[in-house]
Design a protein around this motif. Sequence first.
Motif, PDB file in Angstrom:
ATOM      1  N   ILE A  25       0.859  -1.180   0.000  1.00 45.36           N
ATOM      2  CA  ILE A  25       0.000   0.000   0.000  1.00 45.36           C
ATOM      3  C   ILE A  25       0.895   1.230   0.000  1.00 45.36           C
ATOM      4  N   VAL A  26       0.689   2.113  -0.954  1.00 44.33           N
ATOM      5  CA  VAL A  26       1.560   3.275  -1.124  1.00 44.33           C
ATOM      6  C   VAL A  26       0.757   4.561  -1.031  1.00 44.33           C
ATOM      7  N   ALA A  27       1.468   5.641  -0.756  1.00 47.91           N
ATOM      8  CA  ALA A  27       0.862   6.970  -0.754  1.00 47.91           C
ATOM      9  C   ALA A  27       0.865   7.525  -2.177  1.00 47.91           C
ATOM     10  N   PRO A  28      -0.034   8.452  -2.498  1.00 43.98           N
ATOM     11  CA  PRO A  28      -0.029   9.048  -3.830  1.00 43.98           C
ATOM     12  C   PRO A  28       1.327   9.662  -4.156  1.00 43.98           C
ATOM     13  N   GLY A  29       1.871   9.301  -5.301  1.00 52.45           N
ATOM     14  CA  GLY A  29       3.152   9.838  -5.728  1.00 52.45           C
ATOM     15  C   GLY A  29       4.364   9.131  -5.168  1.00 52.45           C
ATOM     16  N   GLU A  30       4.171   8.171  -4.273  1.00 49.34           N
ATOM     17  CA  GLU A  30       5.314   7.451  -3.677  1.00 49.34           C
ATOM     18  C   GLU A  30       5.955   6.535  -4.712  1.00 49.34           C
ATOM     19  N   ARG A  31       7.210   6.765  -5.018  1.00 51.35           N
ATOM     20  CA  ARG A  31       7.887   6.008  -6.061  1.00 51.35           C
ATOM     21  C   ARG A  31       8.434   4.692  -5.509  1.00 51.35           C
ATOM     22  N   VAL A  32       8.167   3.640  -6.242  1.00 54.05           N
ATOM     23  CA  VAL A  32       8.590   2.297  -5.852  1.00 54.05           C
ATOM     24  C   VAL A  32       9.608   1.797  -6.871  1.00 54.05           C
ATOM     25  N   ASP A  33      10.776   1.372  -6.401  1.00 63.19           N
ATOM     26  CA  ASP A  33      11.780   0.755  -7.267  1.00 63.19           C
ATOM     27  C   ASP A  33      11.335  -0.679  -7.531  1.00 63.19           C
ATOM     28  N   ALA A  34      10.559  -0.856  -8.602  1.00 65.62           N
ATOM     29  CA  ALA A  34       9.955  -2.155  -8.878  1.00 65.62           C
ATOM     30  C   ALA A  34      11.006  -3.218  -9.173  1.00 65.62           C
ATOM     31  N   VAL A  35      11.856  -2.958 -10.149  1.00 66.14           N
ATOM     32  CA  VAL A  35      13.001  -3.796 -10.489  1.00 66.14           C
ATOM     33  C   VAL A  35      14.126  -2.845 -10.839  1.00 66.14           C
ATOM     34  N   PRO A  36      15.362  -3.307 -10.873  1.00 65.94           N
ATOM     35  CA  PRO A  36      16.448  -2.404 -11.252  1.00 65.94           C
ATOM     36  C   PRO A  36      16.187  -1.734 -12.600  1.00 65.94           C
ATOM     37  N   GLY A  37      16.145  -0.429 -12.591  1.00 64.84           N
ATOM     38  CA  GLY A  37      15.918   0.321 -13.811  1.00 64.84           C
ATOM     39  C   GLY A  37      14.490   0.754 -14.050  1.00 64.84           C
ATOM     40  N   ALA A  38      13.546   0.279 -13.238  1.00 61.43           N
ATOM     41  CA  ALA A  38      12.134   0.613 -13.447  1.00 61.43           C
ATOM     42  C   ALA A  38      11.496   1.091 -12.150  1.00 61.43           C
ATOM     43  N   GLN A  39      10.748   2.169 -12.242  1.00 55.11           N
ATOM     44  CA  GLN A  39      10.010   2.712 -11.098  1.00 55.11           C
ATOM     45  C   GLN A  39       8.529   2.789 -11.433  1.00 55.11           C
ATOM     46  N   VAL A  40       7.699   2.626 -10.394  1.00 52.61           N
ATOM     47  CA  VAL A  40       6.249   2.733 -10.533  1.00 52.61           C
ATOM     48  C   VAL A  40       5.740   3.625  -9.414  1.00 52.61           C
ATOM     49  N   TRP A  41       4.767   4.480  -9.733  1.00 55.82           N
ATOM     50  CA  TRP A  41       4.102   5.257  -8.689  1.00 55.82           C
ATOM     51  C   TRP A  41       2.664   5.490  -9.093  1.00 55.82           C
ATOM     52  N   LEU A  42       1.793   5.676  -8.117  1.00 54.96           N
ATOM     53  CA  LEU A  42       0.371   5.836  -8.346  1.00 54.96           C
ATOM     54  C   LEU A  42      -0.081   7.218  -7.909  1.00 54.96           C
ATOM     55  N   THR A  43      -1.009   7.787  -8.639  1.00 49.71           N
ATOM     56  CA  THR A  43      -1.758   8.951  -8.182  1.00 49.71           C
ATOM     57  C   THR A  43      -3.223   8.599  -8.289  1.00 49.71           C
ATOM     58  N   THR A  44      -4.086   9.467  -7.814  1.00 46.34           N
ATOM     59  CA  THR A  44      -5.498   9.130  -7.775  1.00 46.34           C
ATOM     60  C   THR A  44      -6.109   8.953  -9.158  1.00 46.34           C
ATOM     61  N   ASP A  45      -5.403   9.388 -10.202  1.00 46.26           N
ATOM     62  CA  ASP A  45      -5.965   9.262 -11.549  1.00 46.26           C
ATOM     63  C   ASP A  45      -5.313   8.165 -12.375  1.00 46.26           C
ATOM     64  N   GLY A  46      -4.391   7.376 -11.804  1.00 43.55           N
ATOM     65  CA  GLY A  46      -3.868   6.263 -12.572  1.00 43.55           C
ATOM     66  C   GLY A  46      -2.447   5.864 -12.257  1.00 43.55           C
ATOM     67  N   LYS A  47      -1.854   5.152 -13.215  1.00 46.16           N
ATOM     68  CA  LYS A  47      -0.545   4.513 -13.061  1.00 46.16           C
ATOM     69  C   LYS A  47       0.526   5.327 -13.777  1.00 46.16           C
ATOM     70  N   HIS A  48       1.666   5.505 -13.103  1.00 45.02           N
ATOM     71  CA  HIS A  48       2.835   6.145 -13.694  1.00 45.02           C
ATOM     72  C   HIS A  48       4.002   5.159 -13.600  1.00 45.02           C
ATOM     73  N   TRP A  49       4.839   5.152 -14.625  1.00 42.20           N
ATOM     74  CA  TRP A  49       6.022   4.296 -14.545  1.00 42.20           C
ATOM     75  C   TRP A  49       7.113   4.807 -15.459  1.00 42.20           C
ATOM     76  N   SER A  50       8.352   4.459 -15.110  1.00 41.54           N
ATOM     77  CA  SER A  50       9.520   4.871 -15.868  1.00 41.54           C
ATOM     78  C   SER A  50      10.453   3.691 -16.050  1.00 41.54           C
ATOM     79  N   THR A  51      11.005   3.579 -17.255  1.00 46.21           N
ATOM     80  CA  THR A  51      12.024   2.587 -17.552  1.00 46.21           C
ATOM     81  C   THR A  51      13.169   3.297 -18.268  1.00 46.21           C
ATOM     82  N   PRO A  52      14.323   2.646 -18.403  1.00 50.06           N
ATOM     83  CA  PRO A  52      15.447   3.330 -19.056  1.00 50.06           C
ATOM     84  C   PRO A  52      15.132   3.851 -20.451  1.00 50.06           C
TER      85      PRO A  52
END
Length: 373
Positions: free
Chosen positions: A209-236
């Motif tokens: 369970i995460v707070a809005p905007g809290e970035r999670v290091d999902a796997v090396p090189g990839a981050q995921v974070w949630l806001t109230t309107d959906g899913k955000h993620w970054s990869t290299p």
Amino acid sequence: MPHSPDDFAPYAHTSLPRLLTTAHLLSGAPGDHREPTELVRRTLVRVCARWRRIPRDDVDFYVRRFLVKEYLRGSRGRARRAKAQRAVLVLLHWEGLREAEIAQLLGWSAGAVRSRARRGLAVHGDDAEHLRGLFAKAATGLVPLDVQLDAVEQRGRALRRRRRGAVAAVCALLLVPGIVFGGNRFMTGGSTDGSGGGAADVAQSPTRIVAPGERVDAVPGAQVWLTTDGKHWSTPEAPNQFLGLTDASAEDTYRNKYQDKYKDGYGSGRKVSVESGKPTVSVQPDPLNNTSYFLSGLYRGLSADPARVEVTVDDHRITGTVLTLAGSPGWGVWYARAPLSPEELKASSVDGGPTVTVYDAAGKAVARGGAAE
């Protein structure tokens, strides 16, 4: 990549003038040095306590986030709304962040940031240049303040030790009943094919369970974070992506953006349905290297949080991790790392590509999605 503990002092020393200026502008009282000094001190203590866990390429994001959270801490009602509006104006017109970046930083929707920015600017005659001039004037001639970094590091290390102690104590309390009552489960194991038995017989999805905007290091090189309107993620290869809860074309937008990469493989992905009450789940593959992919997606319309999310690619079956927002039941994000080459992912498109299935606590499939549905 996490920081070395020795990196904190140089970073803090270099960033101190900018932090103090932003703290002054947030406080709105340039003549009073006590409030911005204390704000920066508390911010740096929190940063120091988490320093080893902050990604090297995203330090400024976390520092700004801590600074604004400390600024808003303790305020309520109308006072908090006024301070939040000022924070948006400072981040937008002084720090130079975009509305989408501010939304990620504060854990708000982009619409909420835009609304506060519009109302705040109206107070200044809808003149952004005039507001930036006021900020520049307030920042001119500020006297460097005395933030004792040695004391900050001592308090940061003490805070880190207290948190470790608290986590260890909680883990100890949780392990004892798990050993007493969970022995049979660990001894007997369970099925991994999803057939027969309940959810207790198969690998469960780790849930966070995460707070809005809290970035999670999902796997090396990839981050995921949630806001109230959906899913955000970054990869290299593809930073700062977004998939909205109600954006029916979001999946198509993602697919079109990377159609060259997936034109011979994953390329016929389905939309995220916006039909009310219908459970749906999406899947988006992002390459990490030549031997693995970051798979993730958004589920919605569930009556409860899932017990297990399973991804199938040919003969590979992978249990995903689940992220949910506190207080937002019925939707969330899953992710997993798949040991696949681009050729294997391309070949899987013959059978529909990656398929993701969401199971409830009784082991019943409540949502299923993938490339070909």
